[in-house]
Structures are given as C-alpha cells and as structure tokens.
Design an enzyme around this catalytic site. Structure first.
Site, short mmCIF file in Angstrom:
data_model
loop_
_atom_site.label_atom_id
_atom_site.label_comp_id
_atom_site.label_asym_id
_atom_site.label_seq_id
_atom_site.Cartn_x
_atom_site.Cartn_y
_atom_site.Cartn_z
N THR A 173 0.86 -1.18 0.00
CA THR A 173 0.00 0.00 0.00
C THR A 173 0.90 1.24 0.00
O THR A 173 2.04 1.17 0.44
CB THR A 173 -0.85 -0.05 1.29
OG1 THR A 173 -1.83 -1.05 1.11
CG2 THR A 173 -1.52 1.27 1.62
N THR A 224 -0.33 1.76 6.95
CA THR A 224 -0.36 0.58 6.09
C THR A 224 -0.29 -0.65 6.99
O THR A 224 0.19 -0.57 8.12
CB THR A 224 0.81 0.59 5.09
OG1 THR A 224 0.76 -0.61 4.30
CG2 THR A 224 2.17 0.67 5.76
N GLY A 227 -5.44 -4.26 7.68
CA GLY A 227 -6.48 -3.26 7.86
C GLY A 227 -7.46 -3.55 8.99
O GLY A 227 -7.88 -2.64 9.71
N1 ASP Z 1 -4.08 -1.57 4.98
C1 ASP Z 1 -4.40 -2.14 3.70
C2 ASP Z 1 -5.71 -2.90 3.83
O1 ASP Z 1 -5.91 -3.59 4.79
C3 ASP Z 1 -3.35 -3.07 3.16
C4 ASP Z 1 -1.91 -2.59 3.28
O2 ASP Z 1 -1.64 -1.60 3.92
O3 ASP Z 1 -1.02 -3.24 2.73
O4 ASP Z 1 -6.49 -2.80 2.91
#
Ligand code: ASP
Length: 304
Positions: A173, A224, A227
């Site tokens: 992300t 990030t 989530g």
């Molecule tokens: N936080 C993001 C999600 O859960 C994924 C990520 O940060 O890699 O959609």
C-alpha cells in the site's frame, strides 16, 4: 510577522517482508514520489497538492499494491480504496471498492472538494468519477502478471490467513504525509487491499483516523498494514493524538505502533509529520519502504 515553516514530506510503499531483490524498485518508487511531492512544496504549493502528487505517482508504479499493480479480490478483480485528508479543518475525501479507475486518490480528492460527503463506495464512486471527468479504464489495465500469479497460488492455499501476508509476501500500500510552508498538514493513502479479500471488502485505508488523519493543530499520519487490526486501533488518529499530547512525530509513531501490537495484536506501519515539521515512521512488520525529505532538505530513502 508569521514564521514560515520549512516544508517536509515522507512517503511509504507498504509494510511487509519485502524480499531483497525487490528493494531497489521499492526505494526508487518511493524516492521519485517523495521528490515530486517536495518539488510541489518548494514551489509554494500546498501540502494537499504534495501528497496528492506523491500518491498519484505511486499508484502509477506497478511495484506497489495501489492503482496499477493492485492485489486481486477472490473473484480476480481489482477494487481500490483511497483517502486524502486536509489538516485545515480535518476535511477528507475517500473512495472505497472503486473499479475501472487508475488513480483513486484523484477521485478521493474530488470527493473532498466537491461533495458534502466523506466517502463514496462502489458504483456510486464510479459514477461520481465519470461525472467529474475521469476516464474509465479496463480492469485488465490495472492487473499485472505478478498479481495473477499470486491469485492462482493463493487460491490453492487453503491455509493462508490475511495477517500472514504482512509477515511474508504481499505488495505495498502507498501513502504520504506533508507539511507546507504555511504550516498546513495533509495525508493521503491508497491501496488495492489484502490478498484473498472478499469482493466488497473495505479495509482501513479509506476510513478517516485509520488509513489517514491530519489536523493542523497537531500532525498528520498515513498507515499501512493489516487493515482489520488498524481499524481497531484507529492507528493514524492514535498517532496524531499522541502528537496532540506533546510527543514528537517519531515518538508518536512508535507509541501508536506499540498500541497496535500490544492492545490489538495488529500488524502495520505508520508515517507521521508534526506541526513543527518533524517526521516519523514506525512499523512492527519485518520491513517498511519509505523516502523522506526533512525541513533541512535532507533526503533519505530505504527499506528498514
Ligand atoms: N491496509 C491495507 C488494507 O488492509 C493493506 C496494506 O496496507 O497493505 O487494505
């Protein structure tokens, strides 16, 4: 006489176990985005302009799990989430599960600027994007071979659990936080989500206080990681609350990640800037990709 702040910016390209052969691409991608954002700041543009530009560049880079190169959901489709937050009044715009759009961060910004809402999802977000002049792309324009292979591999792996992705292979992300010379703060985050997500799943990214937060009175943060755990901890709001209490950007990032881990058994990373222009970053995944330019003009990029 008002004292001018020295602009500063930090961007991230995700927190997970980034394999060594991929380091160069991640560092180069983060560096290009960071420099482009900083250029805006030194040209006198706002923090919002800087984070928009940095995240747009990262969305266009197939290295990352955002825009082109995003992870696929269980149906093999791309559904994107993005958020932008203006620290001046903590106004924000988000899109969730949006399809056929190359740069969701630009649509999120339009949601912030042109609607009375904070978050548009799915078909409504796509309709809004079309009506505000965005060109629709084909799903295949966003899909890269690496993600098709991951999709095929993970479909066969019944033991796979989403948090495993952050301890092992995932794809990053992206996000950015910045302060401009007038002391305005901004944050932006964009993602394709997590591997093996159900269609319609919305992660932390487009949620104000989870995926991003900004308040000119204290700081800005972009997150990030896993989530579902970040939402429990409201990671970016927590980081900004620590800044509000008087902690520096770095200390606040460290404390917010400690909270994510100890209290919520979560996994992730956060970047921060405080109202004095200090930058911070912390994570509890194996690695995190970043690039930063401090108020002094000092540039630093890497994978830590
Ligand atoms: N936080 C993001 C999600 O859960 C994924 C990520 O940060 O890699 O959609």
């Amino acid at each position: 006489m008002s004292v001018k702040i020295k602009p500063a910016i930090i961007v991230h390209g995700g927190a997970w176990k980034i394999p060594k052969p991929l380091w160069k691409k991640h560092i180069n991608g983060c560096s290009a985005a960071c420099r482009a954002g900083y250029e805006k700041l030194t040209a006198g543009d706002t923090a919002i302009d800087a984070v928009t530009e940095a995240v747009r560049i990262l969305e266009d880079d197939p290295t990352f799990d955002a825009g082109v190169g995003a992870l696929l959901n269980l149906l093999g489709e791309v559904e994107l989430d993005a958020i932008i937050v203006d620290g001046n009044g903590t106004t924000s715009g988000s899109v969730a599960v949006i399809q056929h759009i190359k740069n969701p961060i630009l649509v999120a910004r339009k949601v912030m600027e042109m609607t009375p809402h904070r978050l548009l999802a799915g078909k409504g977000a796509e309709l809004f994007a079309e009506q505000t002049g965005f060109k629709k792309c084909k799903t295949t324009d966003l899909i890269v071979g690496r993600e098709l292979k991951r999709y095929a591999r993970l479909n066969k792996n019944r033991k796979f659990k989403i948090p495993d992705a952050f301890r092992d292979k995932k794809g990053g992300t992206v996000g950015a936080v910045a302060i401009d010379s007038n002391g305005n703060l901004a944050a932006a985050t964009s993602t394709g989500g997590v591997p093996k997500k159900l269609p319609g799943r919305v992660g932390d990214t487009p949620i104000l206080g989870s995926g991003a937060f900004a308040d000119n009175r204290c700081g800005a943060a972009s997150a990030t990681g896993w989530g579902e755990s970040i939402m429990k901890s409201s990671l970016t709001k927590t980081a900004c609350d620590f800044i509000y209490e008087g902690y520096s950007a770095q200390r606040a990032a460290t404390m917010a990640i400690r909270d994510l881990q100890r209290r919520w058994d979560g996994l992730g990373g956060v970047i921060t800037v405080d109202k004095d222009g200090n930058l911070g970053m912390a994570y509890n995944t194996p690695q995190m990709a970043f690039a930063r330019i401090a108020g002094s003009g000092r540039f630093r990029a890497g994978i830590e």
